[in-house]
Design an enzyme around this catalytic site. Structure first.
Site, PDB file in Angstrom:
ATOM      1  N   GLU A 223      -0.048  -6.522   2.303  1.00  0.00           N
ATOM      2  CA  GLU A 223      -0.335  -5.382   3.175  1.00  0.00           C
ATOM      3  C   GLU A 223      -1.053  -5.894   4.419  1.00  0.00           C
ATOM      4  O   GLU A 223      -2.065  -6.585   4.316  1.00  0.00           O
ATOM      5  CB  GLU A 223      -1.202  -4.347   2.452  1.00  0.00           C
ATOM      6  CG  GLU A 223      -1.570  -3.138   3.293  1.00  0.00           C
ATOM      7  CD  GLU A 223      -0.374  -2.468   3.963  1.00  0.00           C
ATOM      8  OE1 GLU A 223      -0.386  -2.353   5.197  1.00  0.00           O
ATOM      9  OE2 GLU A 223       0.571  -2.081   3.236  1.00  0.00           O
TER      10      GLU A 223
ATOM     11  N   ASP B  13       0.746  -9.989   7.006  1.00  0.00           N
ATOM     12  CA  ASP B  13       2.103  -9.517   7.273  1.00  0.00           C
ATOM     13  C   ASP B  13       3.078 -10.349   6.442  1.00  0.00           C
ATOM     14  O   ASP B  13       3.144 -11.575   6.592  1.00  0.00           O
ATOM     15  CB  ASP B  13       2.390  -9.672   8.770  1.00  0.00           C
ATOM     16  CG  ASP B  13       3.719  -9.057   9.181  1.00  0.00           C
ATOM     17  OD1 ASP B  13       4.620  -8.942   8.322  1.00  0.00           O
ATOM     18  OD2 ASP B  13       3.866  -8.713  10.365  1.00  0.00           O
TER      19      ASP B  13
ATOM     20  N   ALA C 118       0.839  -1.210   0.000  1.00  0.00           N
ATOM     21  CA  ALA C 118       0.000   0.000   0.000  1.00  0.00           C
ATOM     22  C   ALA C 118       0.875   1.262   0.000  1.00  0.00           C
ATOM     23  O   ALA C 118       1.967   1.240   0.564  1.00  0.00           O
ATOM     24  CB  ALA C 118      -0.910  -0.006   1.228  1.00  0.00           C
TER      25      ALA C 118
ATOM     26  N   CYS D 256      12.101   6.080   1.933  1.00  0.00           N
ATOM     27  CA  CYS D 256      12.082   7.525   1.655  1.00  0.00           C
ATOM     28  C   CYS D 256      12.742   8.232   2.838  1.00  0.00           C
ATOM     29  O   CYS D 256      12.225   9.211   3.368  1.00  0.00           O
ATOM     30  CB  CYS D 256      10.666   8.032   1.392  1.00  0.00           C
ATOM     31  SG  CYS D 256       9.465   7.576   2.651  1.00  0.00           S
TER      32      CYS D 256
END
EC number: 2.1.1.-
Length: 460
Positions: free
Chosen positions: A246, A273, A225, A350
């Site tokens: 997800e 998971d 996701a 990120c």
């Protein structure tokens, strides 16, 4: 009045680093979140101007019960909002209106002093301007159709972008950049899922896998996701089956929506998971590639509003939180390397932190010696910024890593490591080479038999 108090409280919470502008504005269902968000952003945009006007007018000196952040939002709407103060009669409104003439006078003086005609010229400027990146969804459309549908003029660099311009990326296939002011969400290309808004750096993991040679079987997206990377995989590998994992129920719904909009019919969504899967299960025996983009600190994300917070929002990451994230990241990466037929794994975050990037990769590879960092030539060689050699166990490992600096090259801060299993890659190469050789021999033999049969028939 509650609305202005709510906006003032958000300004206070921002200074205490209790969340982002968007999180705090949209957390409350009592007040219109879009209106709150707009007022908070606009107040921050003119904060130095408002502070100077408030100070010169002595508003807070004369009105001792008026708090600073409440004064800022009220003075903003009084002087700068087209609809003025949206507040019912009462002590607070009277308090501000008592000083309206003085506040207006100080506002005019400030514009004269700065040599500007409109208040818009006094707004804080964003030093980091990111383009809006659009990935052409090749499941539903083509580059030609998208470019024709946008009706924009091509430029040769992102620096040249304007409201009527577009740029074709030279690093990721089927990726274009447009100016953020272009109303793409109102365009049918976006509504129909023919283009997907996705940061350039976010496209790197799937692009790295797509750039590799050799057989591609099934693919796993271990933290799927909201689905941008999943649908990118689906577009890059239309003949492969993709398992998208997800664990969060709400995020699964987001993932389903994204996959549906994209038209990707080669994706199976697994609501579980990923770390609890059995790598040796028959279900995953054909998995050859895995994309991992686990939860991270998000320290590389550049919001279009970050500049409004100035030094107040400089993030010093909580050490305990970072350590917990690193532990999870290491666990999920180790798990991915246990799939017996997997040959390629991309690990991305990120984040700009060494702990979540090079350190996680080096720690895991020290425990999994059969896995290596791939070479520069196989890791988007057009992108020049690599991993940091000083952070790696061996400097050469950095070549198989990609780093993006927030704002540089039009991207957010991002990290990708391209890992591979040399032995399995070689075995797969030999296996498919032998298969190809066998097929060639069979084709050659069949041709001979056909010729022989034709000759015999001719003699008869």
């Amino acid at each position: 009045m509650d609305f202005y108090n709510h906006a003032a409280n958000i300004l206070s919470d921002l200074s205490k680093k209790k969340g982002s502008i968007k999180q705090l504005a949209f957390n409350s269902k009592k007040h219109d979140p879009k209106r709150t968000y707009a007022l908070v952003c606009e107040t921050l945009k003119y904060k130095p101007v408002l502070d100077e006007i408030i100070a010169r007018s002595e508003l807070l000196v004369l009105e001792k019960k008026l708090k600073e952040n409440l004064a800022r939002v009220l003075v903003h709407d009084l002087l700068m909002s087209k609809r003025g103060l949206s507040i019912s009669n009462g002590p607070i409104k009277e308090c501000i209106l008592r000083h309206k003439t003085r506040l207006n006078a100080e506002f005019v003086k400030l514009k004269v002093k700065k040599g500007v005609k409109s208040h818009e010229e006094l707004a804080l400027k964003n030093p980091v301007s990111l383009p809006r990146w659009l990935r052409i969804n090749t499941i539903k459309s083509t580059k030609d159709e998208v470019l024709q549908g946008l009706g924009l003029d091509k430029v040769s660099s992102i620096e040249e972008l304007g409201p009527d311009k577009f740029y074709i990326d030279d690093c990721v296939e089927n990726l274009i950049a447009i100016d953020p002011s272009f109303p793409i969400v109102e365009n049918s290309l976006y509504k129909e899922g023919k283009v997907i808004i996705q940061d350039k750096a976010s496209c790197f993991p799937a692009a790295v896998l797509a750039g590799l040679t050799g057989h591609v079987g099934d693919i796993i997206d271990g933290c799927a996701a909201p689905g941008n990377k999943t649908t990118h995989l689906a577009a890059c590998f239309p003949k492969s089956h993709i398992f998208a994992f997800e664990r969060d129920a709400k995020r699964v719904q987001t993932l389903r929506k994204m996959v549906g909009i994209s038209g990707a019919n080669n994706v199976t969504i697994e609501h579980q998971d990923f770390t609890l899967t059995d790598p040796k299960s028959d279900l995953y025996r054909n998995v050859t590639h895995i994309l991992l983009d686990p939860s991270c600190s998000g320290s590389g994300i550049v919001s279009r509003q970050d500049y409004l917070l100035g030094n107040e929002q400089d993030v010093t990451e909580d050490t305990e939180r970072l350590e917990n994230l690193c532990s999870f990241q290491s666990t999920i990466l180790k798990h991915a390397l246990q799939f017996p037929n997997c040959r390629h794994v991309t690990y991305s975050t990120c984040s700009v932190h060494r702990l979540e990037n090079e350190q996680v990769v080096c720690e895991v590879l020290s425990q999994e010696p059969d896995w290596k960092c791939n070479s520069l030539t196989k890791t988007l060689p057009n992108w020049k910024t690599r991993g940091i050699p000083e952070y790696c166990a061996q400097p050469s490992m950095a070549e198989g890593m990609i780093r993006c600096k927030p704002g540089a090259g039009g991207t957010i801060g991002f990290f990708v490591a391209n890992l591979y299993h040399p032995q399995r890659e070689q075995e797969t190469f030999k296996m498919y080479k032998n298969d190809d050789d066998t097929k060639k021999r069979k084709r050659k033999k069949k041709k001979k038999e056909v010729k022989k049969k034709a000759r015999i028939q001719g003699e008869e």
